[in-house]
Write a protein that holds these residues in place. Structure first.
Motif, PDB file in Angstrom:
ATOM      1  N   GLY A 135       1.565  -1.168   0.099  1.00 27.37           N
ATOM      2  CA  GLY A 135       0.013  -0.071   0.142  1.00 27.37           C
ATOM      3  C   GLY A 135       0.660   0.874   0.244  1.00 27.37           C
ATOM      4  O   GLY A 135       1.120   2.303  -0.833  1.00 27.37           O
ATOM      5  N   ILE A 136       2.041   1.284   0.654  1.00 23.60           N
ATOM      6  CA  ILE A 136       2.620   2.518   1.228  1.00 23.60           C
ATOM      7  C   ILE A 136       3.281   2.520  -0.669  1.00 23.60           C
ATOM      8  O   ILE A 136       3.625   3.827  -1.086  1.00 23.60           O
ATOM      9  CB  ILE A 136       3.257   2.242   1.921  1.00 23.60           C
ATOM     10  N   ALA A 137       4.406   1.591  -1.104  1.00 25.97           N
ATOM     11  CA  ALA A 137       4.553   1.590  -2.407  1.00 25.97           C
ATOM     12  C   ALA A 137       3.783   2.346  -3.639  1.00 25.97           C
ATOM     13  O   ALA A 137       4.385   3.047  -4.482  1.00 25.97           O
ATOM     14  CB  ALA A 137       5.142   0.103  -2.223  1.00 25.97           C
ATOM     15  N   ALA A 138       2.522   1.885  -2.905  1.00 31.18           N
ATOM     16  CA  ALA A 138       1.649   2.337  -4.337  1.00 31.18           C
ATOM     17  C   ALA A 138       1.252   3.846  -4.114  1.00 31.18           C
ATOM     18  O   ALA A 138       1.321   4.249  -5.126  1.00 31.18           O
ATOM     19  CB  ALA A 138       0.065   1.018  -4.605  1.00 31.18           C
ATOM     20  N   GLY A 139       1.070   3.958  -3.042  1.00 29.31           N
ATOM     21  CA  GLY A 139       0.537   5.500  -2.420  1.00 29.31           C
ATOM     22  C   GLY A 139      -0.788   5.124  -3.003  1.00 29.31           C
ATOM     23  O   GLY A 139      -1.673   4.489  -3.476  1.00 29.31           O
ATOM     24  N   THR A 140      -1.392   6.763  -2.581  1.00 33.01           N
ATOM     25  CA  THR A 140      -3.471   6.605  -2.454  1.00 33.01           C
ATOM     26  C   THR A 140      -3.832   7.688  -3.434  1.00 33.01           C
ATOM     27  O   THR A 140      -2.646   8.626  -3.946  1.00 33.01           O
ATOM     28  CB  THR A 140      -3.714   6.704  -1.361  1.00 33.01           C
ATOM     29  N   ASN A 141      -4.709   7.300  -4.419  1.00 32.18           N
ATOM     30  CA  ASN A 141      -4.896   7.947  -5.731  1.00 32.18           C
ATOM     31  C   ASN A 141      -5.916   8.345  -5.328  1.00 32.18           C
ATOM     32  O   ASN A 141      -7.152   8.332  -4.778  1.00 32.18           O
ATOM     33  CB  ASN A 141      -5.246   6.910  -6.518  1.00 32.18           C
ATOM     34  N   GLN A 142      -5.275  10.060  -5.186  1.00 33.52           N
ATOM     35  CA  GLN A 142      -6.647  11.281  -4.133  1.00 33.52           C
ATOM     36  C   GLN A 142      -7.792  11.266  -5.092  1.00 33.52           C
ATOM     37  O   GLN A 142      -7.437  11.417  -6.428  1.00 33.52           O
ATOM     38  CB  GLN A 142      -5.660  12.370  -3.652  1.00 33.52           C
ATOM     39  N   ALA A 143      -9.470  11.230  -4.996  1.00 37.96           N
ATOM     40  CA  ALA A 143     -10.429  11.593  -5.376  1.00 37.96           C
ATOM     41  C   ALA A 143      -9.616  13.319  -6.049  1.00 37.96           C
ATOM     42  O   ALA A 143      -9.352  13.872  -5.785  1.00 37.96           O
ATOM     43  CB  ALA A 143     -11.767  11.581  -4.900  1.00 37.96           C
ATOM     44  N   THR A 144     -10.010  13.240  -7.605  1.00 40.93           N
ATOM     45  CA  THR A 144      -9.931  14.568  -8.163  1.00 40.93           C
ATOM     46  C   THR A 144     -11.489  15.497  -8.026  1.00 40.93           C
ATOM     47  O   THR A 144     -12.168  15.207  -7.978  1.00 40.93           O
ATOM     48  CB  THR A 144      -9.447  14.809  -9.631  1.00 40.93           C
ATOM     49  N   THR A 145     -11.231  16.323  -9.005  1.00 45.75           N
ATOM     50  CA  THR A 145     -12.430  17.325  -8.584  1.00 45.75           C
ATOM     51  C   THR A 145     -13.321  17.185  -9.605  1.00 45.75           C
ATOM     52  O   THR A 145     -14.936  16.995  -9.096  1.00 45.75           O
ATOM     53  CB  THR A 145     -11.856  18.914  -9.431  1.00 45.75           C
TER      54      THR A 145
END
Length: 739
Positions: A34-44
């Motif tokens: 999870g840390i390696a992939a990172g978080t894909n934050q929602a966009t506008t």
């Protein structure tokens, strides 16, 4: 004794060190990936719904999308009299010069004085998408602080969507830390009271926390398919601690019961297998019910609910896996250790010529309090059912007056510094409270016609007291997209703002730009966003509730091979959800509880709350439904008459259900202490729902209803037939079958 939970428990109990090591490796891998992939934050773009969303998409097509804006307010310090305008103008120029040099800044507007000369403001437009502003606002805040330091005779402060969002994010993090400080100790104390053993009390808490850690990592990976809206971690903590402790508690209590019943005649591994055959199977069914119920949130077609669904599904399934894999290994190892300790104690006692006092066995069967509650229900089921159902319907009555709205920016806690500035800014410049944006898309050759129509619209609204200022017209470089921005001096939730939006959409636009042939129009802005989101949720609510009812029915029928119990499950879930919503409305739409729960009533309920409550409650109530009815059906399968099976099954499961409910209520109630009003409403409603479900539905209404139904409970199957195969539990009829 050949189903999957038993086979997994058999292997884990037989290879405890491998199972425990495997679980730790699994948790570390989940976090690492999870840390390696990172978080894909929602966009506008992910948040766009309704007409407002369509308008925003059109505006973005022409480069006219809303950008992050910060505003620096310069005013006189409290109690110092009128503002020194010369000093304020100098400070405004300093702000503009400093901000203009920052790479995060797109443009700086000319300073604007308030109508009464009480303040001066400087508007700064930042680079990047609207939602990214909070990530880059720190340099702007630093420059504002520097100007404040250089001008001690003025009050120089900054607010705007980026700084407010940053403040909300920090407040949420601080609040969650406090909830952990409250929830974890109370949960541990509850488990200590249940097990009278620190080691046994730590096991559920340890597994819940490791399940949460693994789920956080997996949710980060999942965010690359379902973008994270910033609520996933909150949901994982909220649901993970509740179900993680619950599932382990169900398993542990059953293992202790079987060990006490065996009286030393079975090995620790055999006892663990018995627990897996009963509670293990119930945990699987409960976990699937929570996961499938949570999956109905995807039907909302909303990034926030998709993020919630992912968090709930992932943490629930991980909690189930921990209960089926590492928990049997821990129980077998702890039991073996206890046996060795008992043998050594007996040997030492024998060497001294003394006898060992038999260890007090955990109590099984119906407790005294439960028996006292069930006694009148058993004697007068009709009266008990009538009184409790009427009481629940009375609690549900306020739902008829429920008002759903999106919780606007003005509802945020004033403990956030940017919100205090927000109030002062809007007092000095009321035209900034909200706005409408009329967006038009047409062929470039129709641009003059569109511009003329929008100017006509601007003249039309000039005399409308619900709108103010001079409307601003913007046109895209290719002349295809035009936007007229109209200021509204009222907060988005007010009647004036709402009615002005209705008139813009239904009267002003059709009478002007709506007449331009081939032009596509849509209205967005603060008021439209606030209005369209709850409307979108209300439209999706029937679909999701219908899917929830279907899931609950199918899961119950599959678990118990009974259409009657499937209908009972639906009715009871609806009753508990409606009653908890009614209590929520009674508390939060009025002002009488403001001081008690530390909130300021908006007179409304957050539009996400009912949907979240229905989905999570329907899933969690299946925990109790499956566990309680499994015990009843188990007794019936062993030849016990249905009436006695109902009383014995509910009585024997009451202790663990009550303990589990206390843990859940503690976790949810800790969220009711949050500053964010919507999270407070969610925590409060879930705590009330679990209380009602565990203590009223399962202890009063369910037994009364099952006693009245009698053999019809199992229709169309006949559960008392010995040849039947248990659906929710596959426990052997006698211990000798295993020994």
């Amino acid at each position: 004794m050949t189903n999957l939970p038993v086979r997994m428990a058999r292997w884990s109990a037989g290879h405890p060190w491998r199972a425990m090591t495997g679980w730790l490796v699994f948790v570390v891998l989940c976090l690492g990936v999870g840390i390696a992939a990172g978080t894909n934050q929602a966009t506008t773009e992910d948040y766009r719904v309704g007409e407002a969303g369509r308008a925003e998409a059109i505006a973005a097509e022409g480069g006219l999308q809303q950008r992050p804006v910060e505003r620096v307010l310069i005013s006189a310090p409290a109690g110092t009299g009128r503002l020194d305008l010369a000093a304020a103008d100098a400070a405004a120029k300093d702000i503009a010069a400093r901000m203009g040099k920052l790479p995060e800044v797109r443009s700086v507007a000319a300073p604007v004085r308030a109508a009464d000369d009480s303040a001066v403001r400087v508007d700064i437009t930042m680079n990047g998408p609207e939602l990214d502003g909070k990530k880059h606002v720190d340099p702007l805040l630093a420059q504002t602080a520097a100007v404040q330091k250089a001008n001690p005779g003025l009050r120089v402060e900054e607010t705007g969507s980026p700084s407010i969002s940053k403040g909300v994010e920090k407040l949420r993090g601080d609040d969650l830390s406090r909830t952990e400080v409250i929830a974890l100790p109370v949960t541990l104390i509850t488990l200590l009271l249940v097990f009278s053993s620190l080691v046994m009390a730590l096991v559920p808490l340890l597994l819940a926390l490791t399940s949460i850690a693994a789920a956080v990592g997996l949710s980060m990976v999942a965010s690359h398919v379902f973008p994270d809206a910033g609520v996933g971690t909150n949901v994982i903590l909220l649901i993970g601690l509740a179900v993680g402790v619950d599932y382990t508690l169900f398993y542990l209590k059953r293992e202790r019961e079987e060990r006490a019943r065996a009286g030393g005649r079975l090995t620790p591994q055999a006892v663990v297998e018995l627990a897996a055959a009963t509670s293990g199977r119930a945990v699987v069914l409960s976990g699937l019910a929570v996961a499938i119920s949570s999956a109905t949130l995807f039907l909302a077609d909303d990034v926030i609910f998709s993020s919630i669904a992912v968090g709930a599904i992932v943490v629930t399934l991980v909690a189930v896996i921990s209960s089926l894999t590492v928990l049997p290994a821990l129980l077998a190892k702890l039991a073996q250790r206890a046996e060795r300790r008992a043998v050594r104690k007996a040997e030492r006692a024998a060497a001294r010529g003394k006898s060992v006092k038999p260890k007090k066995q955990p109590r099984t069967g119906t407790g005294r309090v439960t028996a006292a509650v069930l006694r009148p229900v058993a004697k007068h089921p009709v009266a008990a059912l009538t009184v409790t159902v009427v009481a629940m319907l009375a609690l549900a009555a306020p739902v008829l007056g429920m008002k759903l709205t999106d919780m606007g920016r003005e509802t945020h806690s004033r403990s956030i510094t940017a919100m205090q500035t927000f109030d002062r800014l809007n007092a000095a410049f009321p035209e900034l409270k909200s706005m409408h944006q009329v967006v038009v898309r047409a062929d470039a050759d129709r641009s003059p016609e569109v511009t003329a129509a929008l100017r006509d619209l601007a003249k039309e609204v000039e005399g409308d007291p619900r709108m103010t200022g001079t409307p601003q017209l913007s046109v895209s470089p290719d002349k295809r997209i035009s936007m007229l921005q109209i200021q509204v001096p009222y907060y988005v939730h007010t009647e004036q703002a709402q009615s002005s939006l209705a008139d813009i959409r239904d009267t002003y636009v059709p009478a002007t730009v709506g007449k331009v042939a081939g032009a596509e129009t849509a209205v967005t802005g603060d008021v439209a966003r606030y209005t369209d989101y709850p409307t979108h949720q209300e439209e999706k609510l029937p679909l999701i509730i219908g899917a929830l009812l279907l899931v609950t029915f199918v899961m119950t029928v599959w678990a118990f091979r009974s259409l009657v119990l499937g209908l009972v499950g639906i009715l009871l879930n609806l009753l508990s959800a409606a009653a908890s919503l009614g209590v929520l409305v009674l508390v939060f739409q009025h002002t009488w509880a403001q001081g008690l729960l530390d909130f300021t009533s908006t007179g409304t309920i957050g539009s996400r709350v009912p949907l979240f409550l229905f989905v999570i409650l329907f899933g969690l109530s299946m925990d109790y439904q499956v566990f309680v009815i499994s015990r009843v059906r188990e007794a019936a399968l062993n030849g016990t008459p249905t009436r006695k099976a109902v009383l014995d099954g509910i009585g024997s499961s009451a202790g663990v259900v009550t303990s589990a409910a206390v843990v859940m209520v503690t976790v949810f109630a800790s969220f009711a202490a949050l500053h964010l009003i919507e999270m407070k409403q969610i925590g409060f409603s879930l705590a009330v729902a679990v209380l009602l479900d565990a203590f009223v539905i399962r202890m009063l209404i369910l037994p009364a209803l099952m006693l009245l139904l009698g053999e019809a409970n199992w229709w169309p199957s006949r559960a008392v037939r010995r040849s039947a195969t248990p659906a929710a539990d596959t426990a052997p009829r006698t211990l000798e079958n295993v020994s």
